[in-house]
Enzyme design. Sequence first.
Site, PDB file in Angstrom:
ATOM      1  N   ILE A  12      63.175  49.777 -14.878  1.00 39.44           N
ATOM      2  CA  ILE A  12      63.785  50.320 -13.653  1.00 39.44           C
ATOM      3  C   ILE A  12      64.473  49.192 -12.883  1.00 39.44           C
ATOM      4  O   ILE A  12      65.561  49.378 -12.313  1.00 39.44           O
ATOM      5  CB  ILE A  12      62.727  51.029 -12.775  1.00 39.44           C
ATOM      6  CG1 ILE A  12      61.966  52.077 -13.603  1.00 39.44           C
ATOM      7  CG2 ILE A  12      63.385  51.687 -11.564  1.00 39.44           C
ATOM      8  CD1 ILE A  12      60.760  52.681 -12.912  1.00 39.44           C
ATOM      9  N   SER A 124      54.277  55.831  -7.178  1.00 42.17           N
ATOM     10  CA  SER A 124      54.332  56.778  -8.298  1.00 42.17           C
ATOM     11  C   SER A 124      53.783  58.128  -7.861  1.00 42.17           C
ATOM     12  O   SER A 124      52.918  58.198  -6.981  1.00 42.17           O
ATOM     13  CB  SER A 124      53.468  56.225  -9.429  1.00 42.17           C
ATOM     14  OG  SER A 124      53.213  57.204 -10.396  1.00 42.17           O
ATOM     15  N   TYR A 149      45.320  52.044 -12.917  1.00 43.36           N
ATOM     16  CA  TYR A 149      46.752  51.890 -12.614  1.00 43.36           C
ATOM     17  C   TYR A 149      47.117  52.745 -11.396  1.00 43.36           C
ATOM     18  O   TYR A 149      47.706  52.262 -10.422  1.00 43.36           O
ATOM     19  CB  TYR A 149      47.614  52.301 -13.818  1.00 43.36           C
ATOM     20  CG  TYR A 149      49.052  52.573 -13.443  1.00 43.36           C
ATOM     21  CD1 TYR A 149      49.915  51.519 -13.147  1.00 43.36           C
ATOM     22  CD2 TYR A 149      49.545  53.878 -13.327  1.00 43.36           C
ATOM     23  CE1 TYR A 149      51.233  51.761 -12.755  1.00 43.36           C
ATOM     24  CE2 TYR A 149      50.858  54.131 -12.948  1.00 43.36           C
ATOM     25  CZ  TYR A 149      51.695  53.067 -12.655  1.00 43.36           C
ATOM     26  OH  TYR A 149      52.982  53.311 -12.258  1.00 43.36           O
ATOM     27  N   LYS A 153      48.336  51.846  -7.215  1.00 47.28           N
ATOM     28  CA  LYS A 153      49.479  52.366  -6.441  1.00 47.28           C
ATOM     29  C   LYS A 153      48.987  52.976  -5.124  1.00 47.28           C
ATOM     30  O   LYS A 153      49.561  52.758  -4.059  1.00 47.28           O
ATOM     31  CB  LYS A 153      50.241  53.427  -7.249  1.00 47.28           C
ATOM     32  CG  LYS A 153      50.915  52.895  -8.495  1.00 47.28           C
ATOM     33  CD  LYS A 153      52.039  51.933  -8.157  1.00 47.28           C
ATOM     34  CE  LYS A 153      52.641  51.301  -9.380  1.00 47.28           C
ATOM     35  NZ  LYS A 153      53.544  50.191  -9.099  1.00 47.28           N
TER      36      LYS A 153
HETATM   37  P1  NAD Z   1      58.488  47.310 -16.556  1.00 43.52           P
HETATM   38  O1  NAD Z   1      57.216  46.831 -17.149  1.00 43.52           O
HETATM   39  O2  NAD Z   1      59.650  47.510 -17.447  1.00 43.52           O
HETATM   40  O3  NAD Z   1      58.919  46.319 -15.367  1.00 43.52           O
HETATM   41  C1  NAD Z   1      57.992  45.597 -14.601  1.00 43.52           C
HETATM   42  C2  NAD Z   1      58.486  44.159 -14.570  1.00 43.52           C
HETATM   43  O4  NAD Z   1      57.586  43.379 -13.772  1.00 43.52           O
HETATM   44  C3  NAD Z   1      58.531  43.495 -15.949  1.00 43.52           C
HETATM   45  O5  NAD Z   1      59.778  42.849 -16.109  1.00 43.52           O
HETATM   46  C4  NAD Z   1      57.387  42.508 -15.916  1.00 43.52           C
HETATM   47  O6  NAD Z   1      57.635  41.391 -16.747  1.00 43.52           O
HETATM   48  C5  NAD Z   1      57.335  42.164 -14.451  1.00 43.52           C
HETATM   49  N1  NAD Z   1      56.025  41.677 -13.969  1.00 43.52           N
HETATM   50  C6  NAD Z   1      54.800  42.225 -14.182  1.00 43.52           C
HETATM   51  N2  NAD Z   1      53.863  41.512 -13.537  1.00 43.52           N
HETATM   52  C7  NAD Z   1      54.506  40.499 -12.899  1.00 43.52           C
HETATM   53  C8  NAD Z   1      54.088  39.430 -12.067  1.00 43.52           C
HETATM   54  N3  NAD Z   1      52.795  39.250 -11.767  1.00 43.52           N
HETATM   55  N4  NAD Z   1      55.011  38.577 -11.583  1.00 43.52           N
HETATM   56  C9  NAD Z   1      56.321  38.731 -11.884  1.00 43.52           C
HETATM   57  N5  NAD Z   1      56.779  39.728 -12.670  1.00 43.52           N
HETATM   58  C10 NAD Z   1      55.880  40.598 -13.167  1.00 43.52           C
HETATM   59  O7  NAD Z   1      58.161  48.644 -15.748  1.00 43.52           O
HETATM   60  P2  NAD Z   1      59.141  49.699 -15.063  1.00 43.52           P
HETATM   61  O8  NAD Z   1      59.015  50.953 -15.823  1.00 43.52           O
HETATM   62  O9  NAD Z   1      60.448  49.097 -14.821  1.00 43.52           O
HETATM   63  O10 NAD Z   1      58.364  49.902 -13.687  1.00 43.52           O
HETATM   64  C11 NAD Z   1      58.686  49.178 -12.522  1.00 43.52           C
HETATM   65  C12 NAD Z   1      57.702  49.533 -11.431  1.00 43.52           C
HETATM   66  O11 NAD Z   1      57.761  50.944 -11.204  1.00 43.52           O
HETATM   67  C13 NAD Z   1      56.259  49.213 -11.750  1.00 43.52           C
HETATM   68  O12 NAD Z   1      55.609  48.771 -10.570  1.00 43.52           O
HETATM   69  C14 NAD Z   1      55.694  50.547 -12.193  1.00 43.52           C
HETATM   70  O13 NAD Z   1      54.313  50.639 -11.985  1.00 43.52           O
HETATM   71  C15 NAD Z   1      56.459  51.502 -11.289  1.00 43.52           C
HETATM   72  N6  NAD Z   1      56.551  52.857 -11.844  1.00 43.52           N
HETATM   73  C16 NAD Z   1      57.045  53.040 -13.105  1.00 43.52           C
HETATM   74  C17 NAD Z   1      57.106  54.330 -13.640  1.00 43.52           C
HETATM   75  C18 NAD Z   1      57.638  54.554 -15.034  1.00 43.52           C
HETATM   76  O14 NAD Z   1      57.430  55.624 -15.575  1.00 43.52           O
HETATM   77  N7  NAD Z   1      58.346  53.623 -15.651  1.00 43.52           N
HETATM   78  C19 NAD Z   1      56.648  55.422 -12.898  1.00 43.52           C
HETATM   79  C20 NAD Z   1      56.167  55.198 -11.600  1.00 43.52           C
HETATM   80  C21 NAD Z   1      56.117  53.899 -11.092  1.00 43.52           C
HETATM   81  C1  UD1 Z   2      52.211  59.032 -17.223  1.00 37.84           C
HETATM   82  C2  UD1 Z   2      51.032  58.547 -16.441  1.00 37.84           C
HETATM   83  C3  UD1 Z   2      51.437  58.310 -15.000  1.00 37.84           C
HETATM   84  C4  UD1 Z   2      52.584  57.325 -14.940  1.00 37.84           C
HETATM   85  C5  UD1 Z   2      53.733  57.852 -15.794  1.00 37.84           C
HETATM   86  C6  UD1 Z   2      54.813  56.820 -15.884  1.00 37.84           C
HETATM   87  C7  UD1 Z   2      49.103  59.517 -17.588  1.00 37.84           C
HETATM   88  C8  UD1 Z   2      47.986  60.503 -17.502  1.00 37.84           C
HETATM   89  N1  UD1 Z   2      49.948  59.501 -16.546  1.00 37.84           N
HETATM   90  O1  UD1 Z   2      52.650  60.260 -16.673  1.00 37.84           O
HETATM   91  O2  UD1 Z   2      50.353  57.789 -14.264  1.00 37.84           O
HETATM   92  O3  UD1 Z   2      53.040  57.146 -13.590  1.00 37.84           O
HETATM   93  O4  UD1 Z   2      53.267  58.100 -17.133  1.00 37.84           O
HETATM   94  O5  UD1 Z   2      55.926  57.381 -16.507  1.00 37.84           O
HETATM   95  O6  UD1 Z   2      49.209  58.779 -18.541  1.00 37.84           O
HETATM   96  N2  UD1 Z   2      53.336  63.956 -24.058  1.00 37.84           N
HETATM   97  C9  UD1 Z   2      53.238  64.463 -25.336  1.00 37.84           C
HETATM   98  N3  UD1 Z   2      53.254  63.579 -26.377  1.00 37.84           N
HETATM   99  C10 UD1 Z   2      53.376  62.227 -26.203  1.00 37.84           C
HETATM  100  C11 UD1 Z   2      53.489  61.727 -24.890  1.00 37.84           C
HETATM  101  C12 UD1 Z   2      53.461  62.618 -23.839  1.00 37.84           C
HETATM  102  O7  UD1 Z   2      53.114  65.667 -25.532  1.00 37.84           O
HETATM  103  O8  UD1 Z   2      53.369  61.479 -27.202  1.00 37.84           O
HETATM  104  C13 UD1 Z   2      53.369  64.909 -22.913  1.00 37.84           C
HETATM  105  C14 UD1 Z   2      52.256  64.701 -21.894  1.00 37.84           C
HETATM  106  O9  UD1 Z   2      51.122  65.451 -22.226  1.00 37.84           O
HETATM  107  C15 UD1 Z   2      52.948  65.175 -20.607  1.00 37.84           C
HETATM  108  C16 UD1 Z   2      54.421  64.822 -20.821  1.00 37.84           C
HETATM  109  O10 UD1 Z   2      54.577  64.684 -22.229  1.00 37.84           O
HETATM  110  O11 UD1 Z   2      52.852  66.579 -20.501  1.00 37.84           O
HETATM  111  C17 UD1 Z   2      54.837  63.521 -20.142  1.00 37.84           C
HETATM  112  O12 UD1 Z   2      53.931  62.490 -20.513  1.00 37.84           O
HETATM  113  P1  UD1 Z   2      54.191  60.959 -20.126  1.00 37.84           P
HETATM  114  O13 UD1 Z   2      55.572  60.581 -20.478  1.00 37.84           O
HETATM  115  O14 UD1 Z   2      53.071  60.147 -20.732  1.00 37.84           O
HETATM  116  O15 UD1 Z   2      54.099  60.937 -18.544  1.00 37.84           O
HETATM  117  P2  UD1 Z   2      52.949  61.493 -17.554  1.00 37.84           P
HETATM  118  O16 UD1 Z   2      51.713  61.833 -18.293  1.00 37.84           O
HETATM  119  O17 UD1 Z   2      53.550  62.534 -16.697  1.00 37.84           O
END
Ligand code: NAD
Ligand code: UD1
Length: 339
Positions: A12, A124, A149, A153
């Site tokens: 992101i 999240s 995790y 948050k």
């Molecule tokens: P990502 O792992 O691709 O990016 C996180 C980045 O932070 C990485 O580049 C990692 O190297 C860096 N990092 C981790 N710990 C660090 C530290 N101590 N110091 C400096 N850098 C550090 O993840 P993302 O999917 O881009 O997510 C970004 C943020 O959004 C995270 O906080 C994640 O929890 C949150 N988030 C992600 C999702 C998702 O589905 N991807 C959903 C909800 C929230």
């Molecule tokens: C998960 C995390 C959530 C996190 C988010 C980040 C859990 C319980 N929750 O959400 O905390 O913020 O990822 O993106 O892990 N699915 C399949 N097959 C797969 C993978 C997923 O059927 O191989 C289904 C899951 O059951 C769900 C949907 O796809 O219904 C989305 O799953 P996923 O991408 O893992 O996200 P969340 O579970 O919503």
Amino acid sequence: MAILVTGGAGFIGSHTCVELLNAGYDIVVADNYYNSNPKSLERVKELTGKDFKAYECDIRDTEGMDKIFKENKIDAVIHFAGLKAVGESCRKPMEYYDNNIGGTIKLCEVMRDNGCKNIVFSSSATVYGMNNVSPLKETMKTGGTTNPYGTTKYMIEIILEDICKADSEWNATLLRYFNPIGAHKSGRIGENPNGIPNNLMPYLTQVAVGKLECLSVFGNDYDTHDGTGVRDYIHVVDLADGHVKAVKNILEGNKGVQIFNLGTGKGYSVLDVINGFEKATGVKINYKIVDRRPGDIATCYSDPSKAKEVLGWEAKRDIEEMCEDSWRWQSQNPNGFED
Ligand code: NAD
Ligand code: UD1
């Protein structure tokens, strides 16, 4: 004037860097590359034609972070850095609490000591726990998270609220993301998970590209339109644009704690996503129905109306575009940034 992006090399973060640069902001990145590759930042520069400083630095390294603030004039921080794997957090809770919570506190201390009190935080939908009924609204009770995790948050939200309560110069915007997928249109940056992906879209695209054999659909007996789990998938570029709007809002002087859902407000089932992907790309997905995944809920989607009203932000890209863009990234970079 610059925006510090912690975790800016990640999924992101890298997309947000592109949108910030395109919107005319100067940026500085701090990342320890624990879960990312510095090549993503080279590609951000290539996509935008703009240069910026990137520091290899852990947010828990107070001296290193202080140097970044001393060498740059930072007006606000977008704080992505953190660990994000749900399953891993259950096995390594101390690492998650230390990195996510400890890291955020250390970051805020350095910010305060350098007079920068504007933070946009990656929260999240997980903070809504298991018991709220979708569409989820910012006013609903949070907590009841089911893994370390998610708890990080939830706790960081409370910590930032307390910091703002104690000192009215602080402004914190908490962005609650739903399920980010997709990639930049160019296919040059995208999600690059380590090992076997846990999330649906990266697993699905790795099946499509032939790296994994078969997608397991976790349960088809939920109370949803086709029995499979329903989620609010959001294109990562829409999400990145939400950060640009949130930073603008905070720099315009909107005070205190502000909380926004960043989602589309629409729910798609696992089978909808598979069908959407097949339609958008013409690639067939090999899948089988298996048991439910423990901890999953049937339905989770947002009410995104507050972000529209206050920030003027709304998601524009639909599920087919999300699938198309995820696929372009995966098929052009089957080994992520190593290609
Ligand atoms: P990502 O792992 O691709 O990016 C996180 C980045 O932070 C990485 O580049 C990692 O190297 C860096 N990092 C981790 N710990 C660090 C530290 N101590 N110091 C400096 N850098 C550090 O993840 P993302 O999917 O881009 O997510 C970004 C943020 O959004 C995270 O906080 C994640 O929890 C949150 N988030 C992600 C999702 C998702 O589905 N991807 C959903 C909800 C929230
Ligand atoms: C998960 C995390 C959530 C996190 C988010 C980040 C859990 C319980 N929750 O959400 O905390 O913020 O990822 O993106 O892990 N699915 C399949 N097959 C797969 C993978 C997923 O059927 O191989 C289904 C899951 O059951 C769900 C949907 O796809 O219904 C989305 O799953 P996923 O991408 O893992 O996200 P969340 O579970 O919503």
